[in-house]
Design a protein around this motif. Structure first.
Motif, PDB file in Angstrom:
ATOM      1  N   ASP A  92      55.819-127.570 -43.044  1.00 53.91           N
ATOM      2  CA  ASP A  92      56.665-128.673 -42.588  1.00 53.91           C
ATOM      3  C   ASP A  92      56.840-129.630 -43.762  1.00 53.91           C
ATOM      4  N   THR A  93      57.875-129.396 -44.578  1.00 59.72           N
ATOM      5  CA  THR A  93      58.054-130.186 -45.799  1.00 59.72           C
ATOM      6  C   THR A  93      58.352-131.649 -45.502  1.00 59.72           C
TER       7      THR A  93
ATOM      8  N   SER B 276      50.757-122.936 -43.323  1.00 55.77           N
ATOM      9  CA  SER B 276      51.761-122.095 -43.983  1.00 55.77           C
ATOM     10  C   SER B 276      51.378-120.623 -43.967  1.00 55.77           C
TER      11      SER B 276
ATOM     12  N   GLU C 287      55.722-121.536 -41.487  1.00 55.78           N
ATOM     13  CA  GLU C 287      56.416-122.375 -42.463  1.00 55.78           C
ATOM     14  C   GLU C 287      55.678-123.687 -42.696  1.00 55.78           C
TER      15      GLU C 287
END
Length: 86
Positions: free
Chosen positions: A74-75, A68, A72
Motif C-alpha cells: 500500500d504505497t 507485500s 501488494e
C-alpha cells in the motif's frame, strides 16, 4: 497498526526519557537557566522524539513489507507514514 508490547517498550522508554529531559528544560527556564544549556537539552528532547517516531516508521515499514509478500504494498499508506515525520 497496533504495536505489540515488545515493540512499544523501547518507544515508551525513549518517550519517557524525553519527558524527563523536557521537565529538566522547564525547570532550567524557571530558574533562569543558561541559554546554551537549555538549547542543548531542547535539542536532546527533539532528537529523542525523532528517534521514537523513526522507530514507529520502521515498524510500519516492516509491516508493509511483510504484507507485500502476500500481495501488494500500500504505497499511499507507506508514503503517509514517512511524511508524518517530515
Amino acid at each position: 497498526m497496533e504495536l505489540t508490547a515488545d515493540a512499544r517498550r523501547p518507544i515508551l522508554n525513549r518517550l519517557r526519557r524525553a519527558q524527563g529531559q523536557l521537565t529538566g528544560v522547564i525547570r532550567m527556564l524557571e530558574e533562569t537557566g543558561d541559554c546554551e544549556e537549555v538549547l542543548t537539552q531542547l535539542a536532546a528532547v527533539g532528537k529523542a522524539l525523532d528517534r521514537a517516531g523513526f522507530q514507529m516508521v520502521t515498524l510500519s515499514l516492516k509491516e508493509c513489507l511483510l504484507e507485500s509478500e502476500s500481495g501488494e504494498i500500500d504505497t499511499d499508506r507507506l508514503e503517509k507514514v514517512f511524511l508524518s515525520l517530515a
